[in-house]
Design a protein around this motif. Structure first.
Motif, short mmCIF file in Angstrom:
data_model
loop_
_atom_site.label_atom_id
_atom_site.label_comp_id
_atom_site.label_asym_id
_atom_site.label_seq_id
_atom_site.Cartn_x
_atom_site.Cartn_y
_atom_site.Cartn_z
N UNK A 189 0.88 0.46 1.29
CA UNK A 189 2.20 0.68 1.87
C UNK A 189 2.79 -0.63 2.35
N UNK A 190 4.01 -0.89 1.91
CA UNK A 190 4.79 -2.00 2.43
C UNK A 190 5.93 -1.41 3.25
N UNK A 191 6.08 -1.91 4.47
CA UNK A 191 7.12 -1.43 5.38
C UNK A 191 8.05 -2.59 5.72
N UNK A 192 9.34 -2.37 5.56
CA UNK A 192 10.34 -3.38 5.90
C UNK A 192 10.48 -3.47 7.41
N UNK A 193 10.32 -4.69 7.93
CA UNK A 193 10.52 -4.93 9.37
C UNK A 193 11.90 -5.53 9.64
N UNK A 245 2.16 -4.96 5.59
CA UNK A 245 1.44 -4.42 4.45
C UNK A 245 0.11 -3.84 4.90
N UNK A 246 -0.23 -2.68 4.35
CA UNK A 246 -1.53 -2.08 4.61
C UNK A 246 -2.01 -1.39 3.33
N UNK A 247 -3.25 -1.66 2.97
CA UNK A 247 -3.82 -1.03 1.79
C UNK A 247 -5.27 -0.68 2.02
N UNK A 305 -12.98 1.23 0.60
CA UNK A 305 -12.78 2.01 1.81
C UNK A 305 -12.26 1.20 2.99
N UNK A 306 -12.40 -0.12 2.93
CA UNK A 306 -11.89 -0.97 4.01
C UNK A 306 -10.36 -1.08 3.91
N UNK A 307 -9.75 -1.32 5.06
CA UNK A 307 -8.30 -1.46 5.13
C UNK A 307 -7.92 -2.93 5.21
N UNK A 308 -6.99 -3.32 4.34
CA UNK A 308 -6.44 -4.66 4.34
C UNK A 308 -5.06 -4.59 5.01
#
Length: 127
Positions: free
Chosen positions: A68-72, A87-89, A102-105
């Protein structure tokens, strides 16, 4: 009007990106799209043209089970926009850097988008 057109393209692109919709991503791109991923000041991935972009996009969806990319924030300058991104993946497989499936980046960065002929001609991701 240009800003709203560009913002709309960016939002469509990110929505498709977040849902692994490659055709949706491609749909807002100019045939001559130039993509660069820049990490710590160095280009680590680059494509030119729709086909190279599609190949990279198809490879990258294999790495994440969710992303997920979120506009700030968005700053416009002519036919370009600089977008601050969160960004979170979640990894779907182990990476060479030691991160495990399984880890979150999580990253904060910015992306530069440029529009030409009502399509995105440049995407530059910086982290």
């Amino acid at each position: 009007m240009e800003n709203s057109n560009l913002k709309n393209l960016i939002e469509k692109y990110l929505s498709a990106y977040n849902t692994f919709n490659i055709d949706g991503m491609i749909g807002v791109l100019n045939e001559n799209i130039h993509f660069r991923n820049i990490s710590k000041g160095e280009v680590n991935s680059e494509t030119k043209g729709i086909q190279e972009f599609r190949t990279l996009a198809e490879q990258s969806i294999q790495v994440f089970s969710q992303r997920r990319q979120v506009i700030k924030n968005i700053t416009f300058a002519g036919d370009k926009a600089e977008v601050d991104i969160d960004y979170e993946g979640i990894l779907s497989r182990d990476l060479p850097n030691g991160m495990k499936a399984g880890e979150t980046l999580k990253l904060q960065g910015k992306s530069i988008f440029q529009m030409k002929d009502k399509k995105l001609i440049l995407i530059e991701d910086h982290s």
